[in-house]
Design an enzyme around this catalytic site. Sequence first.
Site, PDB file in Angstrom:
ATOM      1  N   LYS A  98       8.385  -8.829  -7.960  1.00 57.40           N
ATOM      2  CA  LYS A  98       7.351  -7.783  -7.942  1.00 57.40           C
ATOM      3  C   LYS A  98       8.066  -6.456  -8.097  1.00 57.40           C
ATOM      4  CE  LYS A  98       2.905  -8.435  -7.495  1.00 57.40           C
ATOM      5  NZ  LYS A  98       2.065  -8.853  -6.410  1.00 57.40           N
ATOM      6  N   ILE A  99       7.693  -5.685  -9.077  1.00 56.08           N
ATOM      7  CA  ILE A  99       8.365  -4.409  -9.311  1.00 56.08           C
ATOM      8  C   ILE A  99       7.596  -3.316  -8.578  1.00 56.08           C
ATOM      9  CG2 ILE A  99       9.380  -2.877 -11.039  1.00 56.08           C
ATOM     10  CD1 ILE A  99      10.250  -5.834 -11.322  1.00 56.08           C
ATOM     11  N   MET A 100       8.240  -2.722  -7.603  1.00 56.80           N
ATOM     12  CA  MET A 100       7.556  -1.742  -6.759  1.00 56.80           C
ATOM     13  C   MET A 100       7.211  -0.478  -7.556  1.00 56.80           C
ATOM     14  SD  MET A 100       6.899  -2.857  -3.852  1.00 56.80           S
ATOM     15  CE  MET A 100       6.853  -4.627  -3.858  1.00 56.80           C
ATOM     16  N   GLY A 101       6.017   0.051  -7.277  1.00 58.85           N
ATOM     17  CA  GLY A 101       5.592   1.261  -7.986  1.00 58.85           C
ATOM     18  C   GLY A 101       4.879   0.959  -9.293  1.00 58.85           C
ATOM     19  N   ASP A 131       3.178   6.057  -6.686  1.00 59.76           N
ATOM     20  CA  ASP A 131       4.399   5.912  -5.883  1.00 59.76           C
ATOM     21  C   ASP A 131       5.656   5.927  -6.742  1.00 59.76           C
ATOM     22  OD1 ASP A 131       3.110   5.655  -3.365  1.00 59.76           O
ATOM     23  OD2 ASP A 131       2.455   3.673  -3.989  1.00 59.76           O
ATOM     24  N   ARG A 184      -2.985  12.141   3.166  1.00 60.11           N
ATOM     25  CA  ARG A 184      -4.142  11.230   3.217  1.00 60.11           C
ATOM     26  C   ARG A 184      -4.999  11.430   4.467  1.00 60.11           C
ATOM     27  NH1 ARG A 184      -5.238   6.584   0.249  1.00 60.11           N
ATOM     28  NH2 ARG A 184      -4.418   7.825  -1.486  1.00 60.11           N
ATOM     29  N   HIS A 199       0.884  -1.180   0.000  1.00 59.20           N
ATOM     30  CA  HIS A 199       0.000   0.000   0.000  1.00 59.20           C
ATOM     31  C   HIS A 199       0.919   1.226   0.000  1.00 59.20           C
ATOM     32  CE1 HIS A 199      -3.444   2.438   0.588  1.00 59.20           C
ATOM     33  NE2 HIS A 199      -3.773   2.163   1.840  1.00 59.20           N
ATOM     34  N   HIS A 212      -1.784  -1.868 -10.032  1.00 61.29           N
ATOM     35  CA  HIS A 212      -2.790  -1.278  -9.150  1.00 61.29           C
ATOM     36  C   HIS A 212      -3.997  -2.192  -9.118  1.00 61.29           C
ATOM     37  CE1 HIS A 212      -5.478   1.706  -7.350  1.00 61.29           C
ATOM     38  NE2 HIS A 212      -4.370   2.312  -6.976  1.00 61.29           N
ATOM     39  N   ARG A 246     -19.137  -5.461   9.370  1.00 58.07           N
ATOM     40  CA  ARG A 246     -18.889  -6.795   9.929  1.00 58.07           C
ATOM     41  C   ARG A 246     -19.221  -7.820   8.851  1.00 58.07           C
ATOM     42  NH1 ARG A 246     -18.405 -11.968  11.175  1.00 58.07           N
ATOM     43  NH2 ARG A 246     -18.471 -12.452  13.413  1.00 58.07           N
TER      44      ARG A 246
END
Length: 378
Positions: free
Chosen positions: A255-258, A315, A340, A222, A261, A359
């Site tokens: 996993k390529i950061m950025g 990001d 945020r 996230h 989505h 719930r």
Amino acid sequence: MADSDIKYGLAGVMTDDTAVSKVMPETNSLTYRGYAVQDLAEHCRFEEVAYLIWNGELPTQGKLDEFIAQEKADRGLSDDLIAVMRKFPEGAHPMATLRTAVSFLGLEADIEGDHATDRLYERSISLYAKLPQIVAVDYRLRNGLEPIAPDPDLGFSENFFHMCFGKVPAPEVVKCFDVSMTLYAEHSFNASTFTARVIASSLSGIYSAVTGAIGSLKGPLHGGANEAVMHMLKEVGTAENARAWMLDALATKKKIMGFGHRVYRSGDSRVPTMTQAYKAMVDIIGTDEAKMYWDMSRILDETMVAQKGIYPNLDFPAGPSYYLMGFEIPMFTPIFVMSRITGWTAHIMEQLADNKLIRPLSNYTGPAQREVVPIGQR
Ligand code: COA
């Protein structure tokens, strides 16, 4: 319940109405209260966007002046909080220290059970006014420096630079930061906002909801991705190495950061605006390092899109932008929180205005019911 009835990760599940923002993956667009984020980033300062997110309308000059005056009046941390921050363990991540500091603000505010809308709004502005100083104080203390008090003559973004570094950089740099604040402010039911709404729905209180949201945002899937992006760029090392690095990373299923989505599948609506601000800042900074990170970013982006058809998310340009502004990498996600907080608290107020405890159900897969055998007989 059949496995096919379960929406793992709540993917595709619509859980409530919201009037705060609209994410439109089919057109890669995002609006806050009906305004496109690109328009807001171009024409408004972050203070106007914060006002909009909470009040539903852009402010007149008079309303904005009042709002800014209130934000400035709410700046300032208690001596007790700064004393507690001095005792934080060395090496603690700034998101963890921020989580604890916000929880401490909740102890000081002593309104956890007060859900009146005007009180929630006051507390939202108070959090928005105080978070930048918490982030700045934490940065300075961990570097053996004394905190710098907020400057009432400076706006939100300028004041943050002042509290961190004792000076305000070039307008293009401040603009890039301010644009990032606008783009990070709100994004419908993402994990941290949903966390805030879940906590608020039990009538636990605004500080508990925000503390929980910070915990959620901290994860690298996230908010933590902006930090992970910068670590990745450092690992790549040079622009010349970028294409080969990406091909190798994809071949080894990294996993390529950025990139990627959950909602946007063909591009993140916020990326072009952030990339433009990043470029304007790189041009003004003009150092070889700044140009190298810009070139590297472009090559990684082009290679990933060409090879996998997976696009960068916000990001990706935000990480190197913050780095070139002089912020330490672990501060990137706390900076995201400074923005945020507006979206989270708007959602907390919306949730509480027409509350229903959140719930969901679960599909039990453990042992069938059985009898307890007393301890001596097991
Ligand atoms: N790098 C490499 N491959 C990726 C990828 C990435 N960043 N994002 C998605 N993919 C691939 C997955 O490996 C998967 O491929 P497969 O079907 O061959 O297994 C496919 O695309 C679908 O990805 P998935 O992880 O199931 O999508 P998701 O909706 O659950 O995940 C993210 C979305 C954001 C969690 C994911 O894209 C990711 O981890 N990105 C990196 C972290 C990041 O930047 N987070 C910030 C989000 S704003």
